[in-house]
Write an enzyme that holds these catalytic residues in place. Structure first.
Site, short mmCIF file in Angstrom:
data_model
loop_
_atom_site.label_atom_id
_atom_site.label_comp_id
_atom_site.label_asym_id
_atom_site.label_seq_id
_atom_site.Cartn_x
_atom_site.Cartn_y
_atom_site.Cartn_z
N ARG A 1 136.35 10.24 99.03
CA ARG A 1 135.62 11.20 98.21
C ARG A 1 136.55 12.36 97.87
NH1 ARG A 1 131.80 15.01 101.99
NH2 ARG A 1 133.07 15.06 103.87
N ARG A 2 136.04 13.29 97.06
CA ARG A 2 136.78 14.50 96.69
C ARG A 2 138.12 14.20 96.02
NH1 ARG A 2 135.74 17.33 102.54
NH2 ARG A 2 133.77 18.38 102.08
N HIS B 1 124.79 22.26 108.33
CA HIS B 1 123.76 21.25 108.60
C HIS B 1 122.34 21.81 108.49
CE1 HIS B 1 122.30 17.35 109.79
NE2 HIS B 1 121.42 17.98 110.53
N TYR C 1 118.20 21.23 106.11
CA TYR C 1 116.79 21.40 106.45
C TYR C 1 116.17 22.58 105.71
CZ TYR C 1 117.52 17.58 109.49
OH TYR C 1 117.81 16.32 109.93
N HIS D 1 125.25 9.54 100.51
CA HIS D 1 124.21 10.00 101.44
C HIS D 1 123.70 11.38 101.04
CE1 HIS D 1 122.18 11.15 105.13
NE2 HIS D 1 122.98 12.20 105.22
N PHE D 2 124.62 12.25 100.69
CA PHE D 2 124.26 13.61 100.29
C PHE D 2 123.34 13.58 99.07
CE2 PHE D 2 125.27 17.67 98.18
CZ PHE D 2 125.13 18.55 99.24
N HIS D 3 123.63 12.68 98.13
CA HIS D 3 122.84 12.64 96.90
C HIS D 3 121.44 12.08 97.12
CE1 HIS D 3 126.53 13.63 94.69
NE2 HIS D 3 125.74 13.92 93.69
#
Length: 547
Positions: A436-437, A220, A224, A371-373
């Protein structure tokens, strides 16, 4: 006449990192294109390569390699601009580049042989070749060496400028490095004490609960580590580009201190559905995670306050009239601004993922990938693109021409539209329960599985647009590096005056205080869970290779 924005030796070293970042970005983009086309049912891969190889390559190259190389290059250049770099810092920078490059080549070569199809999270008990783990570890060690060079430059500046606050950009670099050094201790421990011995066969099994706990200790704050350099550009570079000033030096420093304190002891919110961790500790991590919303909201306030101040100074009228005065035709502003807009839904999605009840709905669905993208693939990547358009020519002593501006705007639009289509499809499919995956499948022509295919195809279309944008970005970078007219490009840095910096509370740069508080928060949130995972370890898991 060629005019570099910083001294030649620092410029060449910084440029090596940035250009290497875009080299691996290109390979990662190709892997992403193939992945999207396969998942969308458009193409079938040849027998000598499988879907999970390109999935792993895409995640590692984009999420770990491209970002780390670019961040180090940008940070070194910014520090050379604000405080200058001693010779030792430049030497450590080059040594870090060598170690990072060698480790990356080792990891990517192992992926290409099919011996490391474990995705970028390398979740045990999926087992890769030890050379993948060693290569990934060298990437981190190289970044530590490069960080040591920046830390040395900072400490030397502090010795020569006693009782002065450091320039804001330099402060942000050091805050990011504090976070990075602490966060990577988790993944380093996982590699050195678990995965590497296990992959060599020195141990038969691995403690899966502990390995995932250590990964998310790193995983996580990695987000950042991507975002803080983008924030550094939003606070320091974007105001200069639009003709404004830093809204508040103190506010900006508080934001980065809060990121240090609140982005590490929060990893369990990625593991809300996993066994082996008490729900009480998950609640602690969720609470701290929601606290990270505060510095993000402070950044949004500061950025848009700067935009409004500039717009009002240019004669803007009405509540939102200042938006009309912003320089959308300047790619140095337009690309990061698009990234800022993407971060609004990305932040909202992060709150959803952190909330236990809503997380159950979307956990391990392709919503998470979407969300990651829009976080790293849009907010961060678009900001990095905007930085690259002025950073490369300023380091080379070349001009950012009007043609390059126009090409950059087109490239940014392709990326924006492609990401909206692809991530939008991912979010919607996640709400439908699409996992996913997973490789392409119709689930034996099940009606529900077949009903998802039109959205999978839409996702592939977005991926094609993103790949076109990636090719344009690489072409633009090469042009600015080698073929743009010789001249001068501004290195935009809206630094406050010394008088303004001196008004900033001294405690904000007392690293001993903040590191001590961080250590306390980590001890409280991770101390007992890690102890429990070791002392009351579940049965060890043997390695698995499923493709």
């Amino acid at each position: 006449m060629s005019t570099r924005s910083i001294d030649r030796r620092s410029a060449e070293m910084s440029l090596a990192y940035v250009l290497t970042a875009f080299f691996f970005f290109g390979i990662g983009a190709l892997a992403g294109l193939l992945q999207g086309l396969v998942r969308g049912g458009v193409i079938t891969l040849p027998e000598w390569i499988n879907y999970y190889q390109i999935l792993t390559a895409h995640g590692v190259l984009m999420g770990l390699v491209f970002t780390t190389f670019f961040i180090v290059g940008f940070f070194y250049a910014g520090m050379a601009k604000t405080i200058t770099l001693p010779k030792l810092s430049v030497k450590l920078g080059w040594l870090g580049w060598v170690v990072m490059f060698f480790g990356t080549v080792m990891a990517v070569a192992t992926i290409s042989t099919g011996e490391a199809s474990v995705m970028y999270t390398f979740y045990a008990p999926l087992k890769a070749s030890p050379w993948f783990y060693i290569g990934s570890t060298l990437l981190v060690i190289g970044s530590w060496i490069a960080g040591a060079g920046m830390t040395y430059a900072y400490t030397q500046w502090r010795k020569q400028n006693t009782n002065q606050r450091s320039p804001l950009f330099t402060f942000m670099v050091m805050a990011t490095l504090v976070l990075w050094y602490v966060a990577t201790l988790g993944v380093a421990a996982e590699m050195l004490f678990q995965l590497i011995p296990w992959s060599f066969g020195w141990t038969d099994t691995v403690n899966v609960v502990l390995s995932r706990m250590l990964f998310w200790f790193f995983g996580h704050p990695l987000v950042y580590f991507w975002l803080m350099p983008a924030y550094a550009a939003w606070y320091n570079c974007v105001p200069k580009i639009i003709g404004g000033k830093i809204f508040s030096d103190s506010l900006a420093r508080v934001v980065f201190i809060l990121f240090i304190l609140l982005s590490i002891p929060v990893g369990f919110h990625h593991q809300l559905t996993e066994a082996g961790i008490s729900e009480k500790w998950k609640i602690v991590h969720v609470a701290l995670t929601l606290g990270v919303v505060l510095p993000s909201m402070m950044t949004a306030f500061s950025s848009f306050a700067t935009f409004e101040a500039v717009g009002r100074a240019k004669g803007a009228r009405g509540v939102f009239g200042f938006f009309k005065k912003l320089p959308y035709g300047d790619v140095r502003f337009f690309a990061p601004f698009m990234g800022m807009l993407f971060f609004i839904p990305a932040g909202i999605g992060g709150i959803i993922n952190t909330s236990n009840q809503m997380n159950v709905v979307v956990h391990n669905t392709i919503w998470v990938t979407g969300h990651f993208h829009i976080t790293v693939g849009a907010a961060v990547a678009l900001t990095f693109f905007g930085i690259a358009y002025w950073l490369i020519p300023s380091l080379m002593g070349r001009q950012l021409t009007k043609g390059a501006h126009r090409a950059g705007i087109i490239q940014t639009l392709f990326w924006t539209v492609g990401m909206l289509i692809m991530s939008g499809a991912m979010h919607f499919m996640g709400l439908l329960g699409v996992p996913r995956r997973t490789d392409y499948t119709t689930y034996m022509d099940d009606p529900l599985g077949l009903s998802w295919m039109k959205y999978e195809t839409l996702m592939a279309i977005g991926g094609v647009l993103l790949f076109i944008s990636a090719v344009l970005m690489i072409c633009n970078a090469i042009y600015l590096w080698k073929f743009a007219p010789v001249g001068e490009t501004e290195f935009p840095m809206a630094e406050n005056s010394l008088e303004v910096r001196q008004q900033t509370p001294r405690i904000l740069e007392n690293w001993k205080v903040w590191i001590a508080i961080l250590a306390f928060l980590i001890l409280v949130s991770y101390g007992y869970p890690i102890y429990d995972a070791i002392v009351h370890a579940p049965p060890g898991a043997p390695g698995m290779k499923t493709w």
